[in-house]
Design a protein around this motif. Structure first.
Motif, short mmCIF file in Angstrom:
data_model
loop_
_atom_site.label_atom_id
_atom_site.label_comp_id
_atom_site.label_asym_id
_atom_site.label_seq_id
_atom_site.Cartn_x
_atom_site.Cartn_y
_atom_site.Cartn_z
N SER A 13 0.83 -1.20 0.00
CA SER A 13 0.00 0.00 0.00
C SER A 13 0.87 1.26 0.00
O SER A 13 0.56 2.25 -0.66
N TRP A 14 1.99 1.22 0.73
CA TRP A 14 2.94 2.33 0.77
C TRP A 14 3.52 2.56 -0.62
O TRP A 14 3.58 3.70 -1.10
N LEU A 15 3.94 1.48 -1.29
CA LEU A 15 4.51 1.60 -2.64
C LEU A 15 3.49 2.18 -3.62
O LEU A 15 3.83 3.05 -4.43
N GLN A 16 2.26 1.73 -3.53
CA GLN A 16 1.21 2.25 -4.42
C GLN A 16 0.97 3.74 -4.17
O GLN A 16 0.86 4.53 -5.11
N CYS A 17 0.91 4.13 -2.92
CA CYS A 17 0.71 5.53 -2.58
C CYS A 17 1.86 6.38 -3.13
O CYS A 17 1.63 7.42 -3.74
N ARG A 18 3.07 5.92 -2.96
CA ARG A 18 4.23 6.67 -3.42
C ARG A 18 4.24 6.81 -4.94
O ARG A 18 4.45 7.90 -5.48
N VAL A 19 3.99 5.72 -5.65
CA VAL A 19 3.98 5.77 -7.12
C VAL A 19 2.90 6.72 -7.63
O VAL A 19 3.16 7.59 -8.47
N LEU A 20 1.68 6.57 -7.14
CA LEU A 20 0.58 7.42 -7.60
C LEU A 20 0.81 8.88 -7.24
O LEU A 20 0.46 9.79 -7.99
N SER A 21 1.43 9.13 -6.09
CA SER A 21 1.69 10.50 -5.65
C SER A 21 2.79 11.16 -6.47
O SER A 21 2.77 12.37 -6.68
N PHE A 22 3.75 10.38 -6.93
CA PHE A 22 4.87 10.93 -7.68
C PHE A 22 4.60 11.06 -9.18
O PHE A 22 5.35 11.71 -9.89
N MET A 23 3.52 10.44 -9.67
CA MET A 23 3.30 10.40 -11.11
C MET A 23 3.17 11.77 -11.77
O MET A 23 3.56 11.94 -12.91
N ASP A 24 2.64 12.75 -11.07
CA ASP A 24 2.50 14.08 -11.66
C ASP A 24 3.58 15.04 -11.16
O ASP A 24 3.41 16.25 -11.19
N SER A 25 4.69 14.49 -10.73
CA SER A 25 5.81 15.31 -10.26
C SER A 25 7.05 15.03 -11.11
O SER A 25 7.05 14.13 -11.95
N TYR A 27 9.50 13.59 -10.12
CA TYR A 27 10.04 12.31 -9.65
C TYR A 27 9.27 11.12 -10.22
O TYR A 27 9.37 10.01 -9.71
N PHE A 28 8.54 11.32 -11.31
CA PHE A 28 7.69 10.27 -11.86
C PHE A 28 8.46 9.00 -12.25
O PHE A 28 7.89 7.92 -12.29
N GLN A 29 9.75 9.12 -12.52
CA GLN A 29 10.54 7.94 -12.89
C GLN A 29 11.12 7.21 -11.68
O GLN A 29 11.69 6.13 -11.83
N ASP A 30 10.97 7.77 -10.50
CA ASP A 30 11.54 7.18 -9.29
C ASP A 30 10.59 6.13 -8.72
O ASP A 30 9.97 6.30 -7.68
N VAL A 31 10.47 5.03 -9.45
CA VAL A 31 9.57 3.94 -9.06
C VAL A 31 10.37 2.90 -8.27
O VAL A 31 11.46 2.52 -8.67
N GLN A 32 9.81 2.48 -7.17
CA GLN A 32 10.46 1.45 -6.35
C GLN A 32 9.59 0.20 -6.34
O GLN A 32 8.37 0.30 -6.25
N GLN A 33 10.23 -0.95 -6.43
CA GLN A 33 9.50 -2.21 -6.34
C GLN A 33 9.47 -2.73 -4.91
O GLN A 33 8.63 -3.56 -4.56
N ASN A 78 11.12 10.79 1.89
CA ASN A 78 9.85 10.65 1.18
C ASN A 78 8.78 11.48 1.87
O ASN A 78 8.65 11.44 3.09
N LEU A 79 8.02 12.21 1.09
CA LEU A 79 6.79 12.86 1.54
C LEU A 79 5.85 12.83 0.35
O LEU A 79 6.17 13.37 -0.71
N ALA A 80 4.74 12.15 0.49
CA ALA A 80 3.83 11.96 -0.64
C ALA A 80 2.39 11.90 -0.15
O ALA A 80 2.11 11.37 0.92
N VAL A 81 1.49 12.45 -0.97
CA VAL A 81 0.05 12.41 -0.69
C VAL A 81 -0.66 12.06 -2.00
O VAL A 81 -0.35 12.64 -3.04
N LEU A 82 -1.59 11.13 -1.92
CA LEU A 82 -2.36 10.76 -3.11
C LEU A 82 -3.04 12.00 -3.70
O LEU A 82 -3.53 12.86 -2.96
N PRO A 83 -3.07 12.11 -5.03
CA PRO A 83 -3.64 13.31 -5.66
C PRO A 83 -5.04 13.69 -5.18
O PRO A 83 -5.33 14.86 -4.96
#
Length: 193
Positions: A13-25, A27-33, A78-83
């Protein structure tokens, strides 16, 4: 909304939140598995809404990456919030909870790195962080271009750069503009509290 400590069972859930939060920034390429772990003690918090992670903040204490080694401090990684949860005070609440945790551990200094994303920079400035212009630098990305590389001379033929990134001073932006396909200003913010 509830803010609580991150648990290892939160990883997906943390990974999903981070990916979705970074997609419009930027840092959109900073994907972690897999969620990163920290070499030093850390404070890792998540914001929950109905069993869903809607935001997160991680800070490593006395990180080796810190530039101000004169005092105890923390580095926010890391600091991220879902859009769909932005503009509702989630990031501010996460930062305030982190700040309280840091103060509880007698830490009165925090730093972080970000790029040119206007909302992120505005958030940090509005929440008491100061831009450290001495630490700000450019990341220049070059791709698919011919460059005068030493390798070209050794091979006796032109070598093209498929992908290369290097750092430069902010004052060199104009000089690098014709060479770089993308220039990203990377900024450091600090706060004493």
């Amino acid at each position: 909304m509830q803010i609580r400590d991150y648990h290892s069972t939160d990883e997906q859930s943390w990974l999903q939140c981070r990916v979705l939060s970074f997609m419009d920034s930027s840092y959109f390429q900073d994907v972690q598995q897999h969620r990163q772990t920290f070499a030093r003690p850390s404070v890792e918090l998540v914001a929950m809404e109905k069993d869903k992670i809607i935001g997160l903040i991680d800070a490593e204490l006395n990180s080796q990456s810190m530039t101000d080694k004169q005092e105890s401090g923390a580095m926010i990684w890391n600091l991220a919030v879902l859009p769909e949860y932005r503009q509702q005070g989630v990031a501010k609440d996460l930062w305030q909870a982190m700040r309280k945790r840091l103060l509880d551990q007698d830490i009165h200094y925090c730093e972080l790195w970000t790029q040119e994303d206007v909302p992120a920079n505005r958030f940090y400035q509005h929440n008491g962080f100061k831009l450290d212009t001495n630490a700000t630098y450019l990341r220049c990305k070059i791709g698919g271009r011919e460059l005068p590389l030493a390798l070209s001379k050794q091979l006796n033929k032109t070598v093209y750069v498929e992908d290369m990134t290097f750092e430069a001073q902010v004052s060199e932006r104009e000089q690098l503009q014709p060479l770089c396909g993308e220039i990203i200003e990377t900024r450091m913010y600090t706060q004493h509290f």
